[in-house]
Enzyme design. Structure first.
Site: not given
Length: 297
Positions: A114, A217, A271
């Site tokens: 990730d 982010y 994921h």
């Protein structure tokens, strides 16, 4: 929340020891297991996780490697300087570079998932002399990601949260809702227990950590649209095909960005593949590393 802390302490006693490393005037919470004289295997975690997401891999590889996982800047027990500017990819790759040296190593086997995986790709491009092998899990090369994020509608829809997290402050409130219910919904898969979930909640619920983690982010679009370039390091990409956030198409056509690439797809894996299918992931890692050692000889 106390259960997570207890769980972490029990794991500390059985498998590793933890310490604080100073790098770039930051304190990083570092977890180590295995002989420090062995080759370094360094793990980079993703969102909304912490070092604990690598517990299965630490157990599997600590006999042959000096296994090190850490809370990245702004996460868990590590320092979290305020401000978006303190979470650029260059600063975070700089953390990785300095930590490797502080640990007494010159090179490593780098493993990322990730967000940690994006940093891993970037690090391998910037510091190729420090990465003997790179293992990425459910994270594409950033340049491949930026390709699909500009024209592939399914991936654009799946990436809604990236755009949502650009909003000031409201996403922090959303993540905290229902005692961090998002973590229950997204991370409870495979062999992940309720106690494991509490460990992740404990990490992200420390004062200010939701905000500092989301700053990753808030710099992501800059990372994705600034070219990373070709990664020449031999690389293994492990991909769970049931990822809710990253389309499996991202695991194809990556060779143009990484010529020495091997891809292993796990049908039905999600994921959080290193926790969802840990035994299979560990088998694929070991098989790849043994093969690479043989080829090197």
């Amino acid at each position: 929340m106390c259960r997570s802390l207890l769980s972490a302490r029990i794991f500390h006693q059985k498998y590793y020891y933890c310490s604080i490393s100073m790098i770039q005037n930051l304190k990083l919470h570092v977890v180590e297991s295995g002989d420090a004289k062995n080759p370094l295997m360094l793990f980079l975690h993703g969102f909304p996780e912490c070092w604990y997401s690598w517990r299965h891999q630490i157990r599997a590889f600590n006999k042959d490697y000096h296994c090190v996982a850490f809370d990245m800047r702004g996460v868990g027990e590590s320092d979290g300087p305020p401000g978006k500017r303190n979470y650029t990819s260059d600063l975070i790759t700089g953390d990785v570079c300095e930590l490797i040296q502080v640990l007494g190593h010159e090179t490593c086997i780098l493993v990322g998932h990730d967000w940690g995986g994006l940093i891993g790709w970037k690090f391998a491009a910037q510091y190729p002399q420090m990465v003997e092998r790179y293992i990425a899990m459910n994270i594409p090369h950033p340049d491949r990601f930026s390709e699909l994020l500009t024209f592939h509608l399914p991936q654009i829809i799946m990436s809604w949260y990236i755009f949502f997290f650009q909003i000031p402050w409201f996403p922090e409130r959303a993540v905290k809702m229902g005692d961090y219910n998002m973590i229950d919904e997204e991370c409870k898969h495979g062999e992940t227990t309720d106690e494991d979930i509490q460990a992740f909640k404990y990490s992200i619920s420390k004062p200010g950590r939701t905000h500092t983690f989301l700053n990753y982010y808030r710099n992501e679009l800059t990372l994705l649209f600034n070219k990373t370039g070709v990664v020449k390091t031999p690389t293994l990409l492990i991909w769970g095909t049931a990822d809710n956030y990253l389309h499996t198409k991202l695991s194809y056509d990556t060779e143009k960005f990484c010529p020495s690439l091997k891809v292993e797809r796990i049908e039905g894996g999600n994921h959080f593949i290193q926790q969802d299918k840990p035994d299979l992931v560990n088998q694929l890692m070991r098989k790849y590393l043994e093969r690479e050692i043989t080829l090197k000889i």
